[in-house]
Design a protein around this motif. Structure first.
Motif, mmCIF file in Angstrom:
data_model
loop_
_atom_site.group_PDB
_atom_site.id
_atom_site.type_symbol
_atom_site.label_atom_id
_atom_site.label_comp_id
_atom_site.label_asym_id
_atom_site.label_seq_id
_atom_site.Cartn_x
_atom_site.Cartn_y
_atom_site.Cartn_z
ATOM 1 N N LYS A 52 0.824 -1.217 0.000
ATOM 2 C CA LYS A 52 0.000 0.000 0.000
ATOM 3 C C LYS A 52 0.858 1.267 0.000
ATOM 4 O O LYS A 52 0.475 2.286 -0.567
ATOM 5 C CB LYS A 52 -0.968 -0.010 1.187
ATOM 6 N N ARG A 63 -2.427 1.148 -3.208
ATOM 7 C CA ARG A 63 -3.617 0.287 -3.219
ATOM 8 C C ARG A 63 -3.305 -1.111 -2.687
ATOM 9 O O ARG A 63 -2.151 -1.528 -2.618
ATOM 10 C CB ARG A 63 -4.230 0.220 -4.606
ATOM 11 N N GLY A 64 -4.374 -1.789 -2.310
ATOM 12 C CA GLY A 64 -4.209 -3.072 -1.639
ATOM 13 C C GLY A 64 -4.214 -4.269 -2.568
ATOM 14 O O GLY A 64 -4.059 -5.406 -2.133
#
Ligand code: GLU
Length: 437
Positions: free
Chosen positions: A417, A422-423
């Motif tokens: 992240k 973002r994951g």
């Protein structure tokens, strides 16, 4: 030489239902090395709009379905006048004066009496005096083609031997009360004049074909070949006709479907061949055979199309997207491994700029407060481990595991992240050496 045409009326946007004849005619012409005509059926001046003509061209351009010749019916009215005169001279075109309401009522009576709702040819019995009287009342005639009430048979390119009994068909109106031509007559003139050899269209035209075969005959020419494809239904088998308005090519384009995915889907839907993503128009043409299409309705599903689109996207070779990657600012020296890495993580080509931004470092790190210390430590280790290679991620995270006692998701996710914002995404071990910062 094979000549086909796609003949839309520019009264709305093209939808998947229109794409079927467009594509089948295009494929048939290309397969035979013939000519494909785009013909605009715009004799209905009130409903035809120039913006739709432009949109039709745009849609076909987007799909790469080029045409060799462009025609429009509104420019050929003199030709249709001459054909109408010839039919009148033969007694095949006669004036009728009934209003739509009168005809409706008559059909209702016929149905109630258990008779087929076929036009009773009352107008044929009018005397000159009757007609003069009607016109004096302000009525203007529409013109009907007098059918021979016999069976018309042709060998259909899809349906095989097909017969329509014209005794149970109403004499078709060819000219409206306002003098406007219906496409039925114009189409025969055009197909004759442009040397069209094959007309491929929906099975809702089967009855029209019988009447048009008679019009060809009356005008002294041999009819074209005909093939009628089945109509689209939804996944449950229900008619799509009411929903086609929302399934425009424009909306499909906006939904991120790639032209080749849509073509791959539509070019085999309703045929005996499997639906698979094809890499090029040439591949589509190669495997195309009209005889493989059947009479069963073709099931159209947006979900299936979406799945095919993804399948095509995930297998897309670098060469197909090199230009897009370049335009999105991906450095050429790492564009290919970058594409091969992200292609399975994206839902459409429109996602490329987001991933290009991550590559270039134009993204906002996402760091949860409780991970801040860990992330600071990890980034310092990564800095120290430059230059990054395919091994860096593994060695650095193994070391971090030992130093912090973190493992699994707690070990990897904060770092993913922080680096990408973002994951989700591709394998970090492979992504890391491609990052530009
Ligand atoms: N303009 C007509 C239609 O869209 C053409 C039909 C045909 O292909 O002959 O229905």
């Amino acid at each position: 030489m094979t000549t086909t045409r796609f003949a839309p009326s520019p009264t709305g946007r093209l939808h998947v239902g229109n794409l079927r004849p467009a594509l089948l005619n295009w494929l048939h012409a290309r397969k035979q090395g013939g000519t494909f005509i785009l013909r605009i059926d715009d004799t209905d001046a009130e409903r035809s709009k120039e913006e739709h003509v432009e949109a039709i061209k745009r849609d076909l351009d987007w799909l790469g379905l080029g045409w060799d010749r462009f025609e429009r019916q509104s420019e050929r009215l003199a030709r249709y006048d001459a054909a109408a005169d010839a039919l009148r001279a033969e007694g095949r075109l006669y004036p009728a004066y009934e209003t739509a309401t009168e005809l409706d009522l008559r059909r209702k009576y016929q149905r109630q009496a258990g008779r087929p709702p076929v036009y009773d040819r009352a107008a044929l019995k009018l005397t000159d005096e009757d007609r003069a009287k009607l016109e004096a009342e302000g009525r203007r005639p529409h013109w009907r083609f007098r059918l021979d009430q016999e069976r018309v048979t042709w060998t259909d390119g899809i349906r095989g031997e097909t017969t329509v009994d014209c005794a149970s068909v109403s004499d078709p109106v060819l000219i409206r009360e306002d003098g406007g031509y219906l496409y039925t007559l114009c189409s025969v003139c055009d197909d004759m004049d442009f040397g069209v050899t094959d007309v491929i269209r929906g099975e809702d035209h089967v009855t029209n074909t019988a009447t048009q075969v008679q019009i060809f005959d009356a005008l002294g020419d041999k009819p074209t070949g005909f093939a009628h494809h089945s109509l689209l239904v939804d996944a449950e088998g229900a008619s799509l006709s009411k929903r086609l308005g929302s399934l425009t090519l424009e909306s499909i384009r906006e939904a991120g479907i790639e032209p080749l995915a849509l073509l791959s889907y539509m070019a085999r839907l309703g045929s005996a061949d499997p639906i698979e993503p094809r890499a090029s128009h040439a591949e589509l043409i190669d495997g195309f055979d009209l005889a493989r299409f059947g009479r069963a309705p073709a099931r159209f599903s947006m979900d299936d199309l979406g799945a095919l689109n993804l399948k095509a996207l995930h297998g897309k070779p670098y060469g197909d997207v090199a230009e897009r990657l370049h335009d999105a600012g991906v450095p050429d020296d790492r564009a290919e491994p970058f594409w091969l890495l992200i292609r399975e993580n994206i839902a459409g080509l429109d996602d490329i700029p987001d991933w290009a931004a991550i590559l270039k470092g134009d993204c906002t790190p996402a760091i949860d407060p409780e991970d801040a210390e860990y992330v600071t430590l990890a980034l310092a280790e990564l800095e120290a481990a430059r230059p990054w290679t395919g091994e860096t991620w593994r060695t650095v995270t193994a070391d971090l595991k030992e130093r912090t006692g973190r493992k699994g998701k707690a070990l990897f996710m904060p770092l993913r992240k922080a680096l990408t914002g973002r994951g989700d995404g591709p394998d970090m071990a492979a992504l890391l050496p491609l990052l530009c910062r």
